[in-house]
Design a protein around this motif. Structure first.
Motif, PDB file in Angstrom:
ATOM      1  N   GLU A  23     -28.953   8.151   5.395  1.00  0.00           N
ATOM      2  CA  GLU A  23     -27.519   7.859   5.473  1.00  0.00           C
ATOM      3  C   GLU A  23     -27.046   7.844   6.929  1.00  0.00           C
ATOM      4  N   LEU A  24     -27.617   8.726   7.748  1.00  0.00           N
ATOM      5  CA  LEU A  24     -27.289   8.698   9.174  1.00  0.00           C
ATOM      6  C   LEU A  24     -27.767   7.386   9.790  1.00  0.00           C
ATOM      7  N   ALA A  25     -28.964   6.942   9.405  1.00  0.00           N
ATOM      8  CA  ALA A  25     -29.482   5.660   9.901  1.00  0.00           C
ATOM      9  C   ALA A  25     -28.596   4.510   9.441  1.00  0.00           C
ATOM     10  N   ARG A  26     -28.124   4.576   8.210  1.00  0.00           N
ATOM     11  CA  ARG A  26     -27.230   3.529   7.701  1.00  0.00           C
ATOM     12  C   ARG A  26     -25.926   3.495   8.489  1.00  0.00           C
ATOM     13  N   PHE A  37     -24.661   0.277  10.736  1.00  0.00           N
ATOM     14  CA  PHE A  37     -23.376  -0.409  10.635  1.00  0.00           C
ATOM     15  C   PHE A  37     -22.718  -0.477  12.006  1.00  0.00           C
ATOM     16  N   ALA A  38     -22.762   0.637  12.740  1.00  0.00           N
ATOM     17  CA  ALA A  38     -22.172   0.645  14.080  1.00  0.00           C
ATOM     18  C   ALA A  38     -22.884  -0.348  14.992  1.00  0.00           C
ATOM     19  N   LYS A  39     -24.199  -0.422  14.883  1.00  0.00           N
ATOM     20  CA  LYS A  39     -24.964  -1.363  15.694  1.00  0.00           C
ATOM     21  C   LYS A  39     -24.554  -2.802  15.383  1.00  0.00           C
ATOM     22  N   ALA A  40     -24.378  -3.109  14.093  1.00  0.00           N
ATOM     23  CA  ALA A  40     -23.996  -4.466  13.690  1.00  0.00           C
ATOM     24  C   ALA A  40     -22.620  -4.842  14.228  1.00  0.00           C
ATOM     25  N   GLN A  41     -21.760  -3.830  14.444  1.00  0.00           N
ATOM     26  CA  GLN A  41     -20.424  -4.083  14.980  1.00  0.00           C
ATOM     27  C   GLN A  41     -20.394  -4.092  16.509  1.00  0.00           C
ATOM     28  N   GLY A  42     -21.524  -3.793  17.117  1.00  0.00           N
ATOM     29  CA  GLY A  42     -21.616  -3.894  18.568  1.00  0.00           C
ATOM     30  C   GLY A  42     -21.379  -2.623  19.346  1.00  0.00           C
ATOM     31  N   PHE A  43     -21.271  -1.473  18.667  1.00  0.00           N
ATOM     32  CA  PHE A  43     -21.033  -0.236  19.418  1.00  0.00           C
ATOM     33  C   PHE A  43     -21.992   0.881  19.022  1.00  0.00           C
ATOM     34  N   GLY A  44     -23.032   0.561  18.272  1.00  0.00           N
ATOM     35  CA  GLY A  44     -24.019   1.563  17.884  1.00  0.00           C
ATOM     36  C   GLY A  44     -25.278   1.456  18.709  1.00  0.00           C
ATOM     37  N   ASP A  94     -28.603   0.441  20.231  1.00  0.00           N
ATOM     38  CA  ASP A  94     -29.330  -0.826  20.246  1.00  0.00           C
ATOM     39  C   ASP A  94     -30.828  -0.539  20.152  1.00  0.00           C
ATOM     40  N   MET A  95     -31.210   0.053  19.022  1.00  0.00           N
ATOM     41  CA  MET A  95     -32.605   0.392  18.761  1.00  0.00           C
ATOM     42  C   MET A  95     -32.779   0.522  17.260  1.00  0.00           C
ATOM     43  N   ASP A  96     -33.990   0.718  16.813  1.00  0.00           N
ATOM     44  CA  ASP A  96     -34.232   0.936  15.391  1.00  0.00           C
ATOM     45  C   ASP A  96     -33.411   2.132  14.928  1.00  0.00           C
ATOM     46  N   CYS A  97     -32.527   1.920  13.947  1.00  0.00           N
ATOM     47  CA  CYS A  97     -31.563   2.959  13.593  1.00  0.00           C
ATOM     48  C   CYS A  97     -32.194   4.122  12.829  1.00  0.00           C
ATOM     49  N   ARG A  98     -33.259   3.879  12.106  1.00  0.00           N
ATOM     50  CA  ARG A  98     -33.981   4.991  11.481  1.00  0.00           C
ATOM     51  C   ARG A  98     -34.561   5.893  12.562  1.00  0.00           C
ATOM     52  N   ARG A  99     -35.139   5.280  13.598  1.00  0.00           N
ATOM     53  CA  ARG A  99     -35.669   6.068  14.703  1.00  0.00           C
ATOM     54  C   ARG A  99     -34.546   6.795  15.434  1.00  0.00           C
ATOM     55  N   ALA A 100     -33.415   6.130  15.623  1.00  0.00           N
ATOM     56  CA  ALA A 100     -32.273   6.775  16.282  1.00  0.00           C
ATOM     57  C   ALA A 100     -31.807   7.983  15.484  1.00  0.00           C
ATOM     58  N   ALA A 101     -31.760   7.864  14.148  1.00  0.00           N
ATOM     59  CA  ALA A 101     -31.349   8.979  13.299  1.00  0.00           C
ATOM     60  C   ALA A 101     -32.319  10.147  13.431  1.00  0.00           C
TER      61      ALA A 101
END
Length: 215
Positions: free
Chosen positions: A137-140, A144-151, A153-160
């Motif tokens: 859920e944190l990755a999700r 979403f933030a990445k898709a909007q341009g402010f999250g 800029d990397m693999d979001c599962r890895r970021a979580a």
């Protein structure tokens, strides 16, 4: 899980389930326990109520794990905006730290490992409904933030995973349960989110604006 609606149920069985879950959560968050039997005894709930509501101790335990994850994830329930992304991450970190700073999470892990639940797949469900769900859920949220341009800029599962690892490092080093008052914990968590976001920005070069680089 964004903006999920939860209607209040008038079903007596649902009310009993909610009551049992809250009783067990309260015990796990305030007292130390090694087995689920000990937890139920401290919560002063009857075996007949557990069977009537859930059919099995294991089902009640998994419901408690799910409720705990719900509480930790609550700050991420709304879609992030450019202005809310940072505060939501801080609120998430505070919720997770609140659970770690007491015996709650340690109890959940001990019960999952030590208790006997027969054929009920508690350990697998514990992971899916607890740690894996929080991570996903944190990755999700970050995706979403990445898709909007402010999250990130990397693999979001890895970021979580990186963010949760940073939190665990803080928990282990700071011993928030005894060494820090709440104001100090809040200040530390705010700084940690800054460190995480600045680190992601430094890695990508353009992930999102940071308010300032940590000292």
């Amino acid at each position: 899980m964004f903006a999920a609606a939860h209607a209040t149920s008038t079903d007596p069985r649902e009310a009993l389930r909610a009551w049992l879950v809250q009783k067990v959560v309260d015990v796990l968050h305030s007292r130390c326990a090694d087995t689920f039997g000990a937890v139920l005894q401290m919560a002063t709930v009857s075996r007949s109520d557990v069977i009537a509501a859930f059919g099995h101790d294991g089902a009640l335990f998994v419901a408690v794990v799910r409720a705990t994850a719900d509480r930790i994830l609550a700050p991420l329930s709304e879609r992030p905006t450019g202005s809310s992304f940072h505060p939501q991450l801080i609120a998430f970190a505070r919720q997770a730290t609140e659970w770690y700073s007491g015996p709650g999470l340690s109890n959940l892990y001990r019960v999952a490992v030590a208790s006997e639940f027969g054929a009920y797949p508690v350990r697998a469900d514990f992971y899916r409904q607890g740690p894996a769900r929080v991570r996903d859920e944190l990755a999700r949220f970050m995706s979403f933030a990445k898709a909007q341009g402010f999250g990130p800029d990397m693999d979001c599962r890895r970021a979580a995973v990186h963010f949760l690892s940073l939190l665990r490092t803080y928990w282990d080093a700071a011993d928030a349960s005894s060494a820090n008052d709440q104001a100090h914990v809040d200040e530390d968590l705010d700084w940690m989110v800054e460190v995480f976001l600045y680190g992601v920005q430094a890695r990508s070069g353009h992930a999102f604006p940071s308010r300032h680089a940590p000292d």
